[in-house]
Design a protein around this motif. Structure first.
Motif, PDB file in Angstrom:
ATOM      1  N   SER A 168       0.818  -1.214   0.000  1.00 34.68           N
ATOM      2  CA  SER A 168       0.000   0.000   0.000  1.00 34.68           C
ATOM      3  C   SER A 168       0.850   1.261   0.000  1.00 34.68           C
ATOM      4  O   SER A 168       0.372   2.325  -0.388  1.00 34.68           O
ATOM      5  CB  SER A 168      -0.929   0.010   1.212  1.00 34.68           C
ATOM      6  N   ASP A 169       2.101   1.113   0.416  1.00 34.91           N
ATOM      7  CA  ASP A 169       2.974   2.284   0.481  1.00 34.91           C
ATOM      8  C   ASP A 169       4.407   1.815   0.282  1.00 34.91           C
ATOM      9  O   ASP A 169       4.943   1.057   1.092  1.00 34.91           O
ATOM     10  CB  ASP A 169       2.806   2.971   1.853  1.00 34.91           C
ATOM     11  N   CYS A 170       5.024   2.251  -0.790  1.00 34.83           N
ATOM     12  CA  CYS A 170       6.398   1.816  -1.086  1.00 34.83           C
ATOM     13  C   CYS A 170       7.416   2.432  -0.140  1.00 34.83           C
ATOM     14  O   CYS A 170       8.512   1.901   0.031  1.00 34.83           O
ATOM     15  CB  CYS A 170       6.757   2.177  -2.531  1.00 34.83           C
ATOM     16  N   ASP A 171       7.067   3.564   0.483  1.00 27.04           N
ATOM     17  CA  ASP A 171       8.006   4.225   1.391  1.00 27.04           C
ATOM     18  C   ASP A 171       7.922   3.692   2.819  1.00 27.04           C
ATOM     19  O   ASP A 171       8.866   3.845   3.589  1.00 27.04           O
ATOM     20  CB  ASP A 171       7.751   5.737   1.403  1.00 27.04           C
ATOM     21  N   ASP A 172       6.784   3.096   3.190  1.00 22.87           N
ATOM     22  CA  ASP A 172       6.621   2.585   4.547  1.00 22.87           C
ATOM     23  C   ASP A 172       6.072   1.164   4.475  1.00 22.87           C
ATOM     24  O   ASP A 172       4.870   0.934   4.456  1.00 22.87           O
ATOM     25  CB  ASP A 172       5.674   3.488   5.342  1.00 22.87           C
ATOM     26  N   GLU A 173       6.984   0.188   4.442  1.00 26.45           N
ATOM     27  CA  GLU A 173       6.586  -1.214   4.309  1.00 26.45           C
ATOM     28  C   GLU A 173       5.945  -1.779   5.565  1.00 26.45           C
ATOM     29  O   GLU A 173       5.433  -2.896   5.548  1.00 26.45           O
ATOM     30  CB  GLU A 173       7.785  -2.064   3.894  1.00 26.45           C
ATOM     31  N   SER A 174       5.926  -1.015   6.660  1.00 29.82           N
ATOM     32  CA  SER A 174       5.294  -1.496   7.880  1.00 29.82           C
ATOM     33  C   SER A 174       3.769  -1.379   7.807  1.00 29.82           C
ATOM     34  O   SER A 174       3.059  -1.996   8.606  1.00 29.82           O
ATOM     35  CB  SER A 174       5.806  -0.710   9.099  1.00 29.82           C
ATOM     36  N   LEU A 175       3.271  -0.619   6.844  1.00 28.91           N
ATOM     37  CA  LEU A 175       1.830  -0.457   6.703  1.00 28.91           C
ATOM     38  C   LEU A 175       1.199  -1.737   6.157  1.00 28.91           C
ATOM     39  O   LEU A 175       1.835  -2.496   5.424  1.00 28.91           O
ATOM     40  CB  LEU A 175       1.515   0.715   5.769  1.00 28.91           C
ATOM     41  N   PRO A 176      -0.051  -1.978   6.515  1.00 28.38           N
ATOM     42  CA  PRO A 176      -0.730  -3.166   5.982  1.00 28.38           C
ATOM     43  C   PRO A 176      -0.814  -3.124   4.465  1.00 28.38           C
ATOM     44  O   PRO A 176      -0.838  -2.043   3.848  1.00 28.38           O
ATOM     45  CB  PRO A 176      -2.132  -3.090   6.590  1.00 28.38           C
ATOM     46  N   LEU A 177      -0.865  -4.301   3.875  1.00 26.25           N
ATOM     47  CA  LEU A 177      -1.008  -4.399   2.429  1.00 26.25           C
ATOM     48  C   LEU A 177      -2.403  -3.929   2.002  1.00 26.25           C
ATOM     49  O   LEU A 177      -3.363  -4.017   2.768  1.00 26.25           O
ATOM     50  CB  LEU A 177      -0.802  -5.836   1.967  1.00 26.25           C
ATOM     51  N   ALA A 178      -2.499  -3.455   0.789  1.00 30.47           N
ATOM     52  CA  ALA A 178      -3.802  -3.129   0.205  1.00 30.47           C
ATOM     53  C   ALA A 178      -4.317  -4.382  -0.501  1.00 30.47           C
ATOM     54  O   ALA A 178      -3.535  -5.246  -0.921  1.00 30.47           O
ATOM     55  CB  ALA A 178      -3.658  -1.984  -0.789  1.00 30.47           C
ATOM     56  N   VAL A 179      -5.624  -4.490  -0.636  1.00 32.19           N
ATOM     57  CA  VAL A 179      -6.223  -5.640  -1.299  1.00 32.19           C
ATOM     58  C   VAL A 179      -6.955  -5.149  -2.543  1.00 32.19           C
ATOM     59  O   VAL A 179      -7.884  -4.346  -2.445  1.00 32.19           O
ATOM     60  CB  VAL A 179      -7.201  -6.389  -0.359  1.00 32.19           C
ATOM     61  N   ASN A 180      -6.485  -5.612  -3.681  1.00 34.33           N
ATOM     62  CA  ASN A 180      -7.192  -5.335  -4.933  1.00 34.33           C
ATOM     63  C   ASN A 180      -8.182  -6.468  -5.161  1.00 34.33           C
ATOM     64  O   ASN A 180      -7.831  -7.645  -5.044  1.00 34.33           O
ATOM     65  CB  ASN A 180      -6.219  -5.272  -6.119  1.00 34.33           C
ATOM     66  N   VAL A 181      -9.413  -6.122  -5.496  1.00 35.77           N
ATOM     67  CA  VAL A 181     -10.456  -7.112  -5.719  1.00 35.77           C
ATOM     68  C   VAL A 181     -11.024  -6.911  -7.117  1.00 35.77           C
ATOM     69  O   VAL A 181     -11.386  -5.803  -7.502  1.00 35.77           O
ATOM     70  CB  VAL A 181     -11.597  -6.974  -4.669  1.00 35.77           C
ATOM     71  N   GLU A 182     -11.080  -7.997  -7.877  1.00 38.68           N
ATOM     72  CA  GLU A 182     -11.621  -7.967  -9.233  1.00 38.68           C
ATOM     73  C   GLU A 182     -12.646  -9.083  -9.399  1.00 38.68           C
ATOM     74  O   GLU A 182     -12.439 -10.199  -8.920  1.00 38.68           O
ATOM     75  CB  GLU A 182     -10.507  -8.154 -10.278  1.00 38.68           C
ATOM     76  N   GLY A 183     -13.724  -8.780 -10.091  1.00 40.23           N
ATOM     77  CA  GLY A 183     -14.722  -9.796 -10.393  1.00 40.23           C
ATOM     78  C   GLY A 183     -14.179 -10.792 -11.401  1.00 40.23           C
ATOM     79  O   GLY A 183     -13.507 -10.419 -12.360  1.00 40.23           O
ATOM     80  N   ARG A 184     -14.460 -12.080 -11.183  1.00 45.23           N
ATOM     81  CA  ARG A 184     -13.947 -13.125 -12.063  1.00 45.23           C
ATOM     82  C   ARG A 184     -15.068 -13.822 -12.822  1.00 45.23           C
ATOM     83  O   ARG A 184     -14.988 -14.026 -14.018  1.00 45.23           O
ATOM     84  CB  ARG A 184     -13.170 -14.143 -11.247  1.00 45.23           C
ATOM     85  N   SER A 185     -16.125 -14.206 -12.124  1.00 46.73           N
ATOM     86  CA  SER A 185     -17.217 -14.919 -12.781  1.00 46.73           C
ATOM     87  C   SER A 185     -18.503 -14.731 -11.989  1.00 46.73           C
ATOM     88  O   SER A 185     -18.480 -14.526 -10.783  1.00 46.73           O
ATOM     89  CB  SER A 185     -16.901 -16.414 -12.912  1.00 46.73           C
ATOM     90  N   LEU A 186     -19.609 -14.824 -12.703  1.00 40.65           N
ATOM     91  CA  LEU A 186     -20.920 -14.691 -12.085  1.00 40.65           C
ATOM     92  C   LEU A 186     -21.639 -16.024 -12.165  1.00 40.65           C
ATOM     93  O   LEU A 186     -21.691 -16.642 -13.233  1.00 40.65           O
ATOM     94  CB  LEU A 186     -21.742 -13.618 -12.812  1.00 40.65           C
ATOM     95  N   VAL A 187     -22.166 -16.477 -11.042  1.00 41.75           N
ATOM     96  CA  VAL A 187     -22.931 -17.723 -10.997  1.00 41.75           C
ATOM     97  C   VAL A 187     -24.341 -17.384 -10.533  1.00 41.75           C
ATOM     98  O   VAL A 187     -24.521 -16.746  -9.495  1.00 41.75           O
ATOM     99  CB  VAL A 187     -22.289 -18.741 -10.029  1.00 41.75           C
ATOM    100  N   VAL A 188     -25.336 -17.793 -11.333  1.00 43.55           N
ATOM    101  CA  VAL A 188     -26.733 -17.559 -10.973  1.00 43.55           C
ATOM    102  C   VAL A 188     -27.414 -18.915 -10.834  1.00 43.55           C
ATOM    103  O   VAL A 188     -27.412 -19.712 -11.780  1.00 43.55           O
ATOM    104  CB  VAL A 188     -27.453 -16.690 -12.018  1.00 43.55           C
ATOM    105  N   THR A 189     -27.950 -19.160  -9.651  1.00 45.68           N
ATOM    106  CA  THR A 189     -28.680 -20.397  -9.392  1.00 45.68           C
ATOM    107  C   THR A 189     -30.067 -20.062  -8.860  1.00 45.68           C
ATOM    108  O   THR A 189     -30.280 -19.000  -8.277  1.00 45.68           O
ATOM    109  CB  THR A 189     -27.955 -21.299  -8.369  1.00 45.68           C
TER     110      THR A 189
END
Length: 154
Positions: free
Chosen positions: A51-72
């Protein structure tokens, strides 16, 4: 504040094109289903990145992307004789039939229909003495259903 306008049981309709070879476009509801549940699930991929290249002690960021849609669609109710052969033929053939979810009360321009090829993935029956035979079904769309808007009233 305005009260919500709620959907009625008979306005949310599950239908199947049981005989696409005979009369395409003729959809029939599955008689006896008194509870129907529609599940739309977006499967996602998560990727943890710095999440921050200058401060590696910070928590990571999470990128979320849609992959597939399931309809039941799952349903429970009573086993209607009108459906017996059609439903058994559908599951035993492992054939994709066109199914649709229709919102009969949708306002013009609102999404009113979700349709596409689907598989009957579960067909369960049970009996209890003194009661009608019950049924449980599971239908899975084979891919992303096509959305269609409600037509304007003439």
């Amino acid at each position: 504040m305005a009260a919500p306008v709620l959907e009625k049981f008979e306005e949310m309709i599950l239908e199947v094109e049981f005989d696409p070879d005979g009369s395409p476009g003729t959809y029939t509801s599955i008689c006896g289903m008194i509870d129907v549940t529609i599940n739309r699930t977006l499967n996602v991929d998560e990727d943890e990145v710095p999440s921050d290249c200058d401060d590696e002690s910070l928590p990571l960021a999470v990128n979320v992307e849609g992959r597939s849609l399931v309809v039941t669609v799952s349903g429970t109710g009573k086993w209607a004789r009108q459906n017996q052969s059609k439903m058994k033929e559908w599951i035993y053939s492992a054939r994709k039939l066109n199914a649709r979810l229709r919102d009969a009360a949708a306002a013009p321009g609102d999404m009113a229909v979700e349709s596409g090829p689907a598989l009957l993935t579960a067909l369960n029956n049970s009996r209890t003495k003194g009661q009608a035979v019950s049924a449980e079904i599971e239908i899975r769309f084979a891919g992303r259903p096509v959305l269609a808007a409600a037509e304007p009233n003439p």
